[in-house]
Design a protein around this motif. Structure first.
Motif, mmCIF file in Angstrom:
data_model
loop_
_atom_site.group_PDB
_atom_site.id
_atom_site.type_symbol
_atom_site.label_atom_id
_atom_site.label_comp_id
_atom_site.label_asym_id
_atom_site.label_seq_id
_atom_site.Cartn_x
_atom_site.Cartn_y
_atom_site.Cartn_z
ATOM 1 N N ASP C 33 0.838 -1.209 0.000
ATOM 2 C CA ASP C 33 0.000 0.000 0.000
ATOM 3 C C ASP C 33 0.875 1.263 0.000
ATOM 4 O OD1 ASP C 33 -2.194 -1.616 0.056
ATOM 5 O OD2 ASP C 33 -2.720 -1.229 2.160
ATOM 6 N N THR C 36 2.432 1.775 -3.340
ATOM 7 C CA THR C 36 1.460 2.274 -4.326
ATOM 8 C C THR C 36 1.219 3.770 -4.136
ATOM 9 O OG1 THR C 36 0.397 0.111 -4.267
ATOM 10 C CG2 THR C 36 -0.858 1.921 -5.249
ATOM 11 N N GLN C 37 1.209 4.200 -2.871
ATOM 12 C CA GLN C 37 0.998 5.624 -2.590
ATOM 13 C C GLN C 37 2.242 6.468 -2.889
ATOM 14 O OE1 GLN C 37 -0.411 6.180 1.496
ATOM 15 N NE2 GLN C 37 -1.420 4.180 1.388
ATOM 16 N N LYS C 39 4.923 6.555 -1.089
ATOM 17 C CA LYS C 39 5.648 6.950 0.116
ATOM 18 C C LYS C 39 6.846 6.032 0.390
ATOM 19 C CE LYS C 39 1.666 9.091 2.282
ATOM 20 N NZ LYS C 39 2.175 10.448 1.965
#
Lengths: 96, 96, 96, 96, 96, 96, 96, 96, 96, 96
Positions: C33, C36-37, C39
């Motif tokens: 996640d 994907t963001q 970060k």
């Protein structure tokens, strides 16, 4: 954004005293300017050492590096940087 | 008189969660009391670690030891103490 | 703002296999996640070790700490953080 | 094949400034050429240090050594190499 | 491509002897298979230690990691990897 | 009898280049002679370093010390020696 | 052929006392046998530590490893081995 | 004859409190007896740590070891010993 | 009373060869005198290093310091001292 | 208030002997003055080293730093400071 910075100074033993003094004078001026601007938040001497512990308050890693690498004593320092953040048990909001 | 204190916490993995939470709650209360009294001057989290950097302002080494050894998390901490003093280039008198 | 993060994992030898697997599954989902963001920019395995080298791209030290301390494996990791900045010889602007 | 490379530079204090500058100019050119070729994939400054963290993408250990030992600053660097591989939780295929 | 690998084993003192023996038997079989395939080129005991120094000959960092992480003793080992290359003074071409 | 030897070279920065080259030429000749005699069994470069990992095959500790202390680069090397012996899982009899 | 061996003992705190005593009794008998045979030449306690410094006199690295790995306390010891040889300033021929 | 002794205590977290207290009570009695006899000359707490720095005044290394190894907390201590002697600039004859 | 002493020698690279030789000649004479007197009981070379491991047999810490600080190579040595005592499993009374 | 101070001296090898002697003479005078004043409470030589262990008795961290930084040998010393306090098992009130 706060950073914990330790600086240990070791001047070469064969550096002429007037050269050393001139660098130290510029260092002090530079340090005081940054403190006045609020970027160098705290500056403490570690008792018994030619070293300091400092807290910097900057916008970014890049700004921190620019400030540190322009220290007149930078070529003669061993510097360690650690990013800080607000502790959940802190009662002070500006220890962000 | 200022001291630089680093505390690294490591709780045993088999400590029951409620025991851990009870200790942490007391720790937070204790830390906030000392901050309110002005003895625990600064408390920062080191980003990415279960650890903090702190500045204590105490009357003596003995007072410092008494404050630290009464931390609820003391048995689970690795603590390093370094005495600080005012840096000759500091612009702040109370960073004594 | 980029940070260099090393994570070394050491699970207790007496952790039941299903508990370990459940944590690892959540860890993988969490890591993907964040990637994907954008970060968690890079994630590499260090060959021969249960450890990784990662590059995080975050707004602040606080965001970095929040992301890291929420890792499902956080209690079983030894984490080291170093702030990065753009190298003057880099040809890539987004390696900021 | 990716390698994690850390380079810490320490120039002798008595190196004449023009010699140092000439080496640094060649170093920058060399680094940019390798980046353009895709062999030096990432190059970051570690904030506060005359040091970098780099990711190299090469065919073999031998190619890596040849690239590193030809760095103009090589005689003045302390270099640490660690082999990387794709992390099972990575979402990027080219972080191979 | 050669890699220098050191493995230090530390089995938990409370591991039942038959469990330990079963793991060691699988470890030996695995090590001998890889030696027969030419991937585990050399395997030496460090005198006085439950540790070895090994030379692996593999296609890539990834293959190395896969071989090492499948060692039956992997969860109980501290492993250090260093990439090797042919030394310019070597007289042996296959010490590549 | 086998020994694991690591040699890290650090030449003084003010050594004249022709002096350095003359020493390196003698070092290479010496190393190749010992390899031809079978006493210096393996010689690998550690990628990215002015250092090597070597395997010596000698009759005794004394012979090992005599060979090493006669290296032309000996005064400029940091050398670490570890005695090896045949690993019980090794399939090669001459990795004695 | 002489070897310098340091052994640091750390018994698990939960080992039953009779088990510990039985191991120590066998260790003492084993140590005295090897001393009588002349293979364990010297055995000294390091003042203040559960540790010893020893000199072994053996035919080979393999014999040394066999002697050490059969110590009843071996699984609970951290052992460091360094090969010795006669010092050119020694006046004693058998300090070979 | 003076020795500088540092003792760092680490009690197992699962030791029952009454067992710990009983050991500490005996430790205190033992320490005070040795101080009264003049053998344990100085005993200081290191601020912030469960550790002490001590000066012992004994006849020999053996006496020192006997005194230290009989400490009730000995199995739970990491002890470091350094021999002291009178400093040529000392003004005190009994700091022998 | 026995002491374990390690001495690592590092002569400055720019020391003239005749100066070095003169110091080494005096060092050897001094070492042999102390061995003849029985004060320097054992003297071994660590294979591969310009270093030795020694056993001294002296009356006191002060005598040890006097002997060591008068070594002609003392200003160029890194010396580590550890007090020894008779091991309870030793069969030799004079390994006191 | 007591502090544990360790000082390790390393004079540059090329310092002229008369310069060294002049500094040492001033150092001794300075050390004896502070001992007479009761501020430098204990001063011991570490056997085998050009180093000392000292106990200072001062009013504050600042006073300690001022005393230490005025040592004539200060630029040539590596100094470590640890705050001490009275040990609960101490029988001496003035080991405060």
């Amino acid at each position: 954004m706060l950073f914990h910075v330790e600086m240990v100074v070791s001047l070469p033993h064969d550096m002429p005293e007037d050269v050393a003094n001139e660098i130290k004078t510029r260092e002090r001026q530079y340090a005081q300017d940054l403190q006045t601007q609020g970027k160098w938040r705290h500056l403490w001497r570690i008792a018994g050492s030619y070293a300091n512990v400092s807290i910097f308050d900057v916008e970014s890693n890049s700004e921190l590096h620019e400030l540190l690498s322009n220290l007149p004593l930078f070529p003669y320092m061993d510097i360690t940087v650690r990013p800080l953040c607000r502790h959940p048990s802190s009662i002070r909001d500006d220890d962000r």
